[in-house]
Design a protein around this motif. Structure first.
Motif, mmCIF file in Angstrom:
data_model
loop_
_atom_site.group_PDB
_atom_site.id
_atom_site.type_symbol
_atom_site.label_atom_id
_atom_site.label_comp_id
_atom_site.label_asym_id
_atom_site.label_seq_id
_atom_site.Cartn_x
_atom_site.Cartn_y
_atom_site.Cartn_z
ATOM 1 N N THR A 81 -7.741 4.972 -0.755
ATOM 2 C CA THR A 81 -7.081 4.827 -2.050
ATOM 3 C C THR A 81 -6.950 3.357 -2.421
ATOM 4 O O THR A 81 -7.228 2.966 -3.560
ATOM 5 N N GLN A 82 -6.534 2.534 -1.469
ATOM 6 C CA GLN A 82 -6.424 1.094 -1.724
ATOM 7 C C GLN A 82 -7.781 0.511 -2.096
ATOM 8 O O GLN A 82 -7.882 -0.284 -3.032
ATOM 9 N N GLN A 83 -8.820 0.909 -1.374
ATOM 10 C CA GLN A 83 -10.167 0.395 -1.650
ATOM 11 C C GLN A 83 -10.607 0.763 -3.066
ATOM 12 O O GLN A 83 -11.112 -0.081 -3.805
ATOM 13 N N PHE A 84 -10.380 2.023 -3.453
ATOM 14 C CA PHE A 84 -10.749 2.460 -4.796
ATOM 15 C C PHE A 84 -9.984 1.671 -5.858
ATOM 16 O O PHE A 84 -10.566 1.181 -6.829
ATOM 17 N N LEU A 85 -8.666 1.527 -5.667
ATOM 18 C CA LEU A 85 -7.842 0.834 -6.658
ATOM 19 C C LEU A 85 -8.192 -0.650 -6.747
ATOM 20 O O LEU A 85 -8.244 -1.216 -7.850
ATOM 21 N N GLU B 50 -16.472 12.858 -6.523
ATOM 22 C CA GLU B 50 -15.793 12.049 -7.541
ATOM 23 C C GLU B 50 -14.576 11.375 -6.912
ATOM 24 O O GLU B 50 -13.773 12.025 -6.231
ATOM 25 N N PRO B 51 -14.408 10.056 -7.094
ATOM 26 C CA PRO B 51 -13.235 9.390 -6.508
ATOM 27 C C PRO B 51 -11.939 9.920 -7.129
ATOM 28 O O PRO B 51 -11.904 10.263 -8.311
ATOM 29 N N ILE B 52 -10.918 10.006 -6.301
ATOM 30 C CA ILE B 52 -9.611 10.481 -6.763
ATOM 31 C C ILE B 52 -8.863 9.296 -7.341
ATOM 32 O O ILE B 52 -8.735 8.260 -6.700
ATOM 33 N N LYS B 53 -8.374 9.464 -8.580
ATOM 34 C CA LYS B 53 -7.685 8.390 -9.286
ATOM 35 C C LYS B 53 -6.216 8.776 -9.466
ATOM 36 O O LYS B 53 -5.858 9.375 -10.472
ATOM 37 N N PRO B 54 -5.372 8.445 -8.501
ATOM 38 C CA PRO B 54 -3.963 8.816 -8.639
ATOM 39 C C PRO B 54 -3.266 8.021 -9.743
ATOM 40 O O PRO B 54 -3.550 6.845 -9.952
ATOM 41 N N THR B 55 -2.364 8.702 -10.453
ATOM 42 C CA THR B 55 -1.525 8.023 -11.434
ATOM 43 C C THR B 55 -0.480 7.206 -10.688
ATOM 44 O O THR B 55 -0.343 7.311 -9.460
ATOM 45 N N GLU B 56 0.300 6.420 -11.413
ATOM 46 C CA GLU B 56 1.339 5.616 -10.768
ATOM 47 C C GLU B 56 2.366 6.507 -10.060
ATOM 48 O O GLU B 56 2.768 6.228 -8.931
ATOM 49 N N SER B 57 2.776 7.596 -10.706
ATOM 50 C CA SER B 57 3.734 8.527 -10.092
ATOM 51 C C SER B 57 3.137 9.190 -8.861
ATOM 52 O O SER B 57 3.812 9.362 -7.841
ATOM 53 N N GLU B 58 1.863 9.579 -8.942
ATOM 54 C CA GLU B 58 1.200 10.195 -7.792
ATOM 55 C C GLU B 58 1.078 9.204 -6.648
ATOM 56 O O GLU B 58 1.249 9.563 -5.483
ATOM 57 N N LEU B 59 0.822 7.950 -6.975
ATOM 58 C CA LEU B 59 0.714 6.915 -5.952
ATOM 59 C C LEU B 59 2.050 6.720 -5.226
ATOM 60 O O LEU B 59 2.083 6.551 -4.004
#
Length: 125
Positions: free
Chosen positions: A76-80, A2-11
């Motif tokens: 992460t950039q690719q996913f976002l 499952e892709p990891i979806k960081p929140t804005e704070s996590e990012l």
């Protein structure tokens, strides 16, 4: 996986860890405090949540922990970007590029890099 979806704070925390490599909670908090008002306990809690989500790894160093990003900046950039293109531009990378270039004054260096990328894509097609 499952892709990891960081929140804005996590990012924001990931950006600190990507630049520092490994960091203690204090080091992460000090970096975050340069751009926003955040308390040490908030940073600690966010890092604990990120550890549980497997976004960061943790190493014990005496009385404190060192945290490190468990996901790469590129992935992460690719996913976002993929998520953004799908939701905001209905899957059209062209619309994203046209909107970006239309609203942002690209430097000569940026335009040269874009041209190189286009030539590379055309060559591989």
């Amino acid at each position: 996986m499952e892709p990891i979806k960081p929140t804005e704070s996590e990012l924001q925390i990931l950006q600190v860890l990507w630049s520092l490599g490994q960091a203690s909670v204090r080091q992460v908090n000090d970096e975050l405090s340069k751009v926003r008002d955040i308390g040490y306990t908030t940073t600690l809690k966010l890092l604990q949540i990120m550890f549980e989500k497997k976004i960061v790894s943790r190493i014990e160093e005496g009385r404190y922990h060192l945290y490190e990003a468990a996901i790469t900046e590129e992935a992460t950039q690719q996913f976002l970007v993929d998520k953004f293109v799908d939701t905001a531009f209905r899957g059209s990378a062209m619309k994203l590029v046209m909107q970006t270039l239309g609203n942002h004054q690209a430097s000569k260096e940026e335009l040269d890099e874009i041209k190189k990328l286009i030539a590379q894509i055309e060559q591989n097609a």
